[in-house]
Enzyme design. Sequence first.
Site, PDB file in Angstrom:
ATOM      1  N   LYS A   4       0.712  -1.262  -0.032  1.00 49.34           N
ATOM      2  CA  LYS A   4       0.090  -0.097  -0.127  1.00 49.34           C
ATOM      3  C   LYS A   4       0.834   1.230  -0.114  1.00 49.34           C
ATOM      4  CE  LYS A   4      -2.042  -1.220   3.844  1.00 49.34           C
ATOM      5  NZ  LYS A   4      -1.472  -2.718   3.767  1.00 49.34           N
ATOM      6  N   GLU A  11       5.662 -37.001  11.267  1.00 52.31           N
ATOM      7  CA  GLU A  11       5.739 -36.045   9.631  1.00 52.31           C
ATOM      8  C   GLU A  11       5.279 -37.017   9.054  1.00 52.31           C
ATOM      9  OE1 GLU A  11       5.530 -33.132   9.673  1.00 52.31           O
ATOM     10  OE2 GLU A  11       6.555 -32.718  11.627  1.00 52.31           O
TER      11      GLU A  11
END
Length: 615
Positions: free
Chosen positions: A210, A428
Amino acid sequence: MKEVKQPDRKRILYFYSVAIALLLIGNLLLPSLIAPKTKAVSYNEFVAMAQEGKIAQAEIQSKDNRIVFTVDDSKNKKEQVYVTALVDDPDLIGRLLDSKVDFTKIWPTAPSPFLTAVLPFLLIMGFGMWMTRSMQKKMGSGAMSFGKSNAKMYVASETGIHFSDVQGEDEAKELLTEIVDFLHDPQRYADIGAHIPKGALLVGPPGTGKTLLAKAVAGEANVPFFSISGSEFVEMFVGMGAAKVRDLFKQANEKAPCIVFIDEIDTIGKKREGSGGMGGNDEREQTLNQLLTEMDGFDGSKGVVILAATNRPESLDPALLRPGRFDRRVPVELPDLIGREAILKVHAQKVKCEQGLDFNAIARMAAGASGAELANMVNEAALRAVRAGRDKVAQSDLEESVEVVIAGYQKKNKILSNKEKLIVSYHEIGHALVAALQSHSAPVTKITIIPRTSGALGYTMQVEQEEHNLMSREELANKIATLTGGRAAEELALHSITTGASNDIEQATRLARAMISRYGMSDAFGMVAFEQVHNAYLGGDASMACADKTAAEIDQMVVTLVRKQYDKAKQLLSENMDKLHALSKHLYDHETITGDEFMKLLEEPKLEMEKPEEE
Ligand code: ADP
Ligand code: MG
Ligand code: ZN
């Protein structure tokens, strides 16, 4: 863009030193320099000379306690100046009058009182003022800068930021281009009778560009650019914020056409409360009121455009958003896949890269990253290349830096015990297997058990093939199942559960709750929203908006939903125990495996059945 230069301070300082030096010379040396050569005589001699009528002119300087007189030396055709002490002689005047002495001015006086008294005073005053002003500039704002806006003024120059520096925000650029066009040629708009919006409000999550966009507008439009942050209006004295607003707009009006950019406008533009009451907010309200007044007051056709940026638009006062004020709202959203790739490329131009890097792959890994994060990734990659002693950024540097930004740095000195390593390996692989065994989930690209500074002991990375904007109910459910896969694997293979799943649990719960109370994906409630999301651009914290009984029911449904997915994950894993063991051993041995390796191992018909042994 470059900041307008202050008048050269060094030169001012130089000027003052020279002036002061001259003054000192003038005061101390001048009188003696221009004073005539004198000869000192005793008072007796003076009286004698007077009686002899030799004295032509005399001057009694009672202040200096002396008499200065001249004697005509007709032989030498030269006038000699004498000086003698002024003694307490009541007959002095009589004697001199008798001798027909001329009373005149002989001795040059010291420089005029203006030079000796007023000028140094003025110089010191001026110097002091200059000092305070430069101090204020340095301090930014402070008690001394009453009501002065300390907006920085920029002028566009060749080094300026342009629209081409901002990538992935094409809609925002398009909306702002019109403003640039207007500033270039206001007449064209005036001729047709069109009003250009007085203000445009850039809204979007942090780090999406921005501030960068506002600067690009200034760079493209080639007009003065006043930049000030909302927080700079908040002053320690009541009323000063409003005065600053006034000053800012006064400056802007003088410099029109120009752009005024108020960054983080939510600091002053928050909703005003009904009564105010405590007075604590009075200051902010006054500032906001002044801003509203100024925005109404100036003539838009003169070419003052006001840009503002915020990442909490919902907290802004509605008065700011009504037509005639910030009537154009420019969304600056997180970049999509194409945008991310473009942003990576823009920033990669600033560092030396190897030929033929695959930025698309990196952009896909970095789903959800903001422009600022992507810029950071490129910089991390360059730092990594230097650390490794290379002079160009390689693909592996970029890949690693994505992981750094997502999961933190590798924690090299953190040693996991073998037991823990084994648990993490199963955990995992549990995630990865559940993901791979379901049809609607993103492919696994990397599994690692190298600890990260963020606290993660390992992680499984999944990368969507393409950008997802919508998530189906199945996909969300599968995601929850994948999240629970880690814990499921621990339980199935090691018959104990650990704290390693805490983050997974958090995410799974959040997803499940959102499915029911936000996305209308439960049979019991259907399309009813029970949550209110605040600050959508800042993480989107939500609060429940429903009856206690409903809240309890929702809680119960969340529990059921997560449990169902957990059971599904356990089911999937228990059907593939051989693969779970074999892959976990592989991960345990290698610490990191890529998605391709994982898929190859998974598809291998005969995996060695041995379990990883504990040492
Ligand atoms: P915001 O004001 O939205 O919080 P900034 O404009 O301050 O974000 O962005 C910070 C930095 O991130 C920029 O200076 C730039 O380097 C990088 N950046 C952010 N968005 C983009 C983008 N869309 N294109 C290129 N760079 C970007
Ligand atoms: Mg910003
Ligand atoms: Zn996990």
